[in-house]
Write a protein that holds these residues in place. Structure first.
Motif, PDB file in Angstrom:
ATOM      1  N   PRO A  99       2.430 -33.619  43.489  1.00 52.11           N
ATOM      2  CA  PRO A  99       4.166 -34.169  44.256  1.00 52.11           C
ATOM      3  C   PRO A  99       5.248 -34.771  43.389  1.00 52.11           C
ATOM      4  O   PRO A  99       6.114 -34.649  44.300  1.00 52.11           O
ATOM      5  N   ASP A 100       4.995 -34.526  42.344  1.00 48.72           N
ATOM      6  CA  ASP A 100       6.208 -35.077  41.651  1.00 48.72           C
ATOM      7  C   ASP A 100       6.654 -33.777  41.885  1.00 48.72           C
ATOM      8  O   ASP A 100       8.611 -34.194  41.747  1.00 48.72           O
ATOM      9  N   ARG A 101       6.852 -32.769  41.560  1.00 45.92           N
ATOM     10  CA  ARG A 101       7.616 -31.240  42.283  1.00 45.92           C
ATOM     11  C   ARG A 101       7.980 -31.074  43.311  1.00 45.92           C
ATOM     12  O   ARG A 101       9.483 -30.759  43.706  1.00 45.92           O
ATOM     13  N   ALA A 102       7.244 -31.121  44.058  1.00 50.00           N
ATOM     14  CA  ALA A 102       7.365 -31.417  45.642  1.00 50.00           C
ATOM     15  C   ALA A 102       9.034 -32.766  45.562  1.00 50.00           C
ATOM     16  O   ALA A 102      10.136 -32.327  46.371  1.00 50.00           O
ATOM     17  N   LEU A 103       8.462 -33.882  44.990  1.00 56.30           N
ATOM     18  CA  LEU A 103      10.314 -34.152  45.413  1.00 56.30           C
ATOM     19  C   LEU A 103      10.992 -34.071  44.694  1.00 56.30           C
ATOM     20  O   LEU A 103      12.493 -33.948  45.321  1.00 56.30           O
ATOM     21  N   ALA A 104      10.866 -33.597  43.639  1.00 57.45           N
ATOM     22  CA  ALA A 104      11.510 -33.245  42.959  1.00 57.45           C
ATOM     23  C   ALA A 104      13.007 -32.186  43.580  1.00 57.45           C
ATOM     24  O   ALA A 104      14.004 -31.953  43.693  1.00 57.45           O
ATOM     25  N   LEU A 105      12.247 -31.002  43.863  1.00 59.84           N
ATOM     26  CA  LEU A 105      12.729 -30.059  44.958  1.00 59.84           C
ATOM     27  C   LEU A 105      13.600 -30.766  45.451  1.00 59.84           C
ATOM     28  O   LEU A 105      14.272 -30.014  46.162  1.00 59.84           O
ATOM     29  N   LYS A 106      13.004 -31.283  47.064  1.00 56.74           N
ATOM     30  CA  LYS A 106      13.822 -32.067  48.236  1.00 56.74           C
ATOM     31  C   LYS A 106      14.687 -32.871  47.468  1.00 56.74           C
ATOM     32  O   LYS A 106      15.909 -32.723  48.408  1.00 56.74           O
ATOM     33  N   ARG A 107      14.946 -32.873  46.644  1.00 52.09           N
ATOM     34  CA  ARG A 107      16.687 -33.858  45.983  1.00 52.09           C
ATOM     35  C   ARG A 107      17.075 -33.330  45.463  1.00 52.09           C
ATOM     36  O   ARG A 107      18.256 -33.032  45.660  1.00 52.09           O
ATOM     37  N   ALA A 108      16.428 -32.249  44.648  1.00 57.85           N
ATOM     38  CA  ALA A 108      17.564 -30.827  44.484  1.00 57.85           C
ATOM     39  C   ALA A 108      17.982 -30.300  45.578  1.00 57.85           C
ATOM     40  O   ALA A 108      19.310 -29.692  45.256  1.00 57.85           O
ATOM     41  N   HIS A 109      17.377 -29.912  46.623  1.00 59.32           N
ATOM     42  CA  HIS A 109      18.052 -29.273  47.947  1.00 59.32           C
ATOM     43  C   HIS A 109      18.869 -30.436  48.154  1.00 59.32           C
ATOM     44  O   HIS A 109      20.323 -29.995  48.970  1.00 59.32           O
ATOM     45  N   GLU A 110      18.827 -30.901  48.283  1.00 64.63           N
ATOM     46  CA  GLU A 110      19.630 -32.321  49.555  1.00 64.63           C
ATOM     47  C   GLU A 110      20.880 -32.218  48.856  1.00 64.63           C
ATOM     48  O   GLU A 110      21.776 -32.499  48.753  1.00 64.63           O
ATOM     49  N   ALA A 111      20.456 -32.454  47.116  1.00 59.82           N
ATOM     50  CA  ALA A 111      21.961 -32.314  46.249  1.00 59.82           C
ATOM     51  C   ALA A 111      22.685 -31.212  45.957  1.00 59.82           C
ATOM     52  O   ALA A 111      23.455 -31.392  46.387  1.00 59.82           O
ATOM     53  N   ALA A 112      22.035 -29.856  46.019  1.00 59.18           N
ATOM     54  CA  ALA A 112      23.198 -28.744  46.568  1.00 59.18           C
ATOM     55  C   ALA A 112      23.735 -29.233  48.245  1.00 59.18           C
ATOM     56  O   ALA A 112      24.918 -28.792  48.342  1.00 59.18           O
ATOM     57  N   ALA A 113      23.161 -29.876  49.646  1.00 63.59           N
ATOM     58  CA  ALA A 113      23.528 -29.457  50.288  1.00 63.59           C
ATOM     59  C   ALA A 113      25.149 -30.322  50.257  1.00 63.59           C
ATOM     60  O   ALA A 113      25.866 -30.124  51.053  1.00 63.59           O
ATOM     61  N   TYR A 114      24.434 -31.867  49.443  1.00 62.28           N
ATOM     62  CA  TYR A 114      25.671 -32.715  49.725  1.00 62.28           C
ATOM     63  C   TYR A 114      26.491 -31.837  48.774  1.00 62.28           C
ATOM     64  O   TYR A 114      27.800 -32.166  49.167  1.00 62.28           O
ATOM     65  N   GLU A 115      26.260 -31.226  47.551  1.00 64.45           N
ATOM     66  CA  GLU A 115      27.701 -30.559  47.535  1.00 64.45           C
ATOM     67  C   GLU A 115      28.399 -29.674  47.805  1.00 64.45           C
ATOM     68  O   GLU A 115      29.457 -29.800  47.680  1.00 64.45           O
ATOM     69  N   GLU A 116      27.507 -28.998  48.190  1.00 67.95           N
ATOM     70  CA  GLU A 116      28.314 -27.748  49.442  1.00 67.95           C
ATOM     71  C   GLU A 116      29.083 -28.548  50.495  1.00 67.95           C
ATOM     72  O   GLU A 116      30.644 -28.211  50.906  1.00 67.95           O
ATOM     73  N   TRP A 117      28.398 -29.573  51.089  1.00 70.44           N
ATOM     74  CA  TRP A 117      29.288 -30.382  52.295  1.00 70.44           C
ATOM     75  C   TRP A 117      31.017 -30.776  51.777  1.00 70.44           C
ATOM     76  O   TRP A 117      31.874 -30.977  51.821  1.00 70.44           O
ATOM     77  N   PHE A 118      30.279 -31.841  50.333  1.00 72.59           N
ATOM     78  CA  PHE A 118      31.783 -31.394  49.728  1.00 72.59           C
ATOM     79  C   PHE A 118      32.674 -31.030  49.309  1.00 72.59           C
ATOM     80  O   PHE A 118      33.805 -31.458  50.079  1.00 72.59           O
ATOM     81  N   ALA A 119      32.080 -30.151  49.097  1.00 70.64           N
ATOM     82  CA  ALA A 119      33.049 -28.986  48.448  1.00 70.64           C
ATOM     83  C   ALA A 119      34.134 -28.750  49.840  1.00 70.64           C
ATOM     84  O   ALA A 119      35.032 -28.408  50.104  1.00 70.64           O
ATOM     85  N   THR A 120      32.690 -28.089  50.375  1.00 71.89           N
ATOM     86  CA  THR A 120      33.976 -28.426  52.076  1.00 71.89           C
ATOM     87  C   THR A 120      34.909 -29.519  52.258  1.00 71.89           C
ATOM     88  O   THR A 120      36.302 -29.002  52.831  1.00 71.89           O
ATOM     89  N   GLN A 121      34.907 -30.477  52.650  1.00 70.63           N
ATOM     90  CA  GLN A 121      35.408 -31.494  53.390  1.00 70.63           C
ATOM     91  C   GLN A 121      36.951 -31.632  51.480  1.00 70.63           C
ATOM     92  O   GLN A 121      38.142 -31.704  52.253  1.00 70.63           O
ATOM     93  N   VAL A 122      37.020 -31.404  50.616  1.00 69.14           N
ATOM     94  CA  VAL A 122      37.143 -31.285  49.402  1.00 69.14           C
ATOM     95  C   VAL A 122      39.218 -30.159  50.086  1.00 69.14           C
ATOM     96  O   VAL A 122      39.698 -30.101  50.176  1.00 69.14           O
ATOM     97  N   GLU A 123      38.367 -28.945  50.140  1.00 73.39           N
ATOM     98  CA  GLU A 123      38.694 -28.077  50.803  1.00 73.39           C
ATOM     99  C   GLU A 123      39.569 -27.728  52.253  1.00 73.39           C
ATOM    100  O   GLU A 123      40.510 -27.608  52.114  1.00 73.39           O
ATOM    101  N   ALA A 124      39.247 -28.595  52.755  1.00 70.52           N
ATOM    102  CA  ALA A 124      39.601 -28.733  54.486  1.00 70.52           C
ATOM    103  C   ALA A 124      41.130 -29.555  54.430  1.00 70.52           C
ATOM    104  O   ALA A 124      41.974 -29.455  54.591  1.00 70.52           O
ATOM    105  N   SER A 125      40.318 -30.644  53.249  1.00 71.76           N
ATOM    106  CA  SER A 125      41.509 -31.636  52.700  1.00 71.76           C
ATOM    107  C   SER A 125      43.173 -30.773  52.189  1.00 71.76           C
ATOM    108  O   SER A 125      44.097 -31.186  52.790  1.00 71.76           O
ATOM    109  N   LEU A 126      42.229 -30.339  51.741  1.00 70.47           N
ATOM    110  CA  LEU A 126      43.451 -29.288  50.670  1.00 70.47           C
ATOM    111  C   LEU A 126      44.227 -28.545  51.022  1.00 70.47           C
ATOM    112  O   LEU A 126      45.046 -28.220  51.464  1.00 70.47           O
ATOM    113  N   LYS A 127      43.553 -28.415  52.594  1.00 71.13           N
ATOM    114  CA  LYS A 127      44.789 -26.917  53.441  1.00 71.13           C
ATOM    115  C   LYS A 127      45.131 -27.728  54.767  1.00 71.13           C
ATOM    116  O   LYS A 127      45.703 -26.912  55.357  1.00 71.13           O
ATOM    117  N   ASP A 128      45.283 -29.060  55.233  1.00 74.40           N
ATOM    118  CA  ASP A 128      45.187 -29.468  56.081  1.00 74.40           C
ATOM    119  C   ASP A 128      46.448 -29.671  55.905  1.00 74.40           C
ATOM    120  O   ASP A 128      47.414 -29.968  54.601  1.00 74.40           O
TER     121      ASP A 128
END
Length: 154
Positions: A99-128
């Motif tokens: 279960p410790d690995r399952a939780l670690a993988l879930k957190r890694a996927h959440e962090a990757a999704a957040y990084e992708e969202w954040f990069a998209t927001q920054v890119e949109a801001s720069l293109k504004d």
């Protein structure tokens, strides 16, 4: 023949230390012991029993597959060992989970999704294409707006 009852050793050994002991030839005997959920390794070093532990958790290292364990020992240069399957329970293998690995993988996927969202927001801001207003100009505009609102209130 009566099954050998192996007491749980009080000495612990991680992979790095086991590797060094195997290289130096200090291992007197190796025992593979069946457990509910897999196979553990017990090593006799200078007539003291040691159990192989997982480096991160410090728990007894369990191998789900016997073949994986044999390959691991062969890679270390340990070619002879005894097997005690008296307490092995194959029905436990399917329920053995990390279960410790399952939780670690879930957190890694959440962090990757957040990084992708954040990069998209920054890119949109720069293109504004909206005009950029300097701080002093913005302060003057808001000061004028506040003065206008205060006049309406009176």
């Amino acid at each position: 023949m009566k099954p050998r009852i192996t007491p749980v050793p009080t000495h612990q050994l991680d992979h790095a230390n086991l590797s060094r002991m195997a290289e130096s030839g200090r291992i007197k005997a190796t025992h593979i012991v069946g457990q509910p959920g897999g196979w553990s390794v017990q090593i006799d070093v200078n007539h003291q029993e040691h159990v192989l532990i997982a480096q991160r958790s410090g728990n007894v290292r369990l191998f789900k597959k016997f073949e994986t364990l044999v390959t691991y020992l062969l890679d270390l240069g340990i070619e002879h060992f005894q097997v005690d399957a008296s307490t092995f329970d194959p029905s436990q293998l399917s329920t053995y989970q990390r279960p410790d690995r399952a939780l670690a993988l879930k957190r890694a996927h959440e962090a990757a999704a957040y990084e992708e969202w954040f990069a998209t927001q920054v890119e949109a801001s720069l293109k504004d294409a909206s005009p950029v207003i300097e701080d002093e100009d913005a302060e003057q505009q808001f000061a004028a707006y506040r003065t206008k609102l205060k006049a309406k209130i009176r």
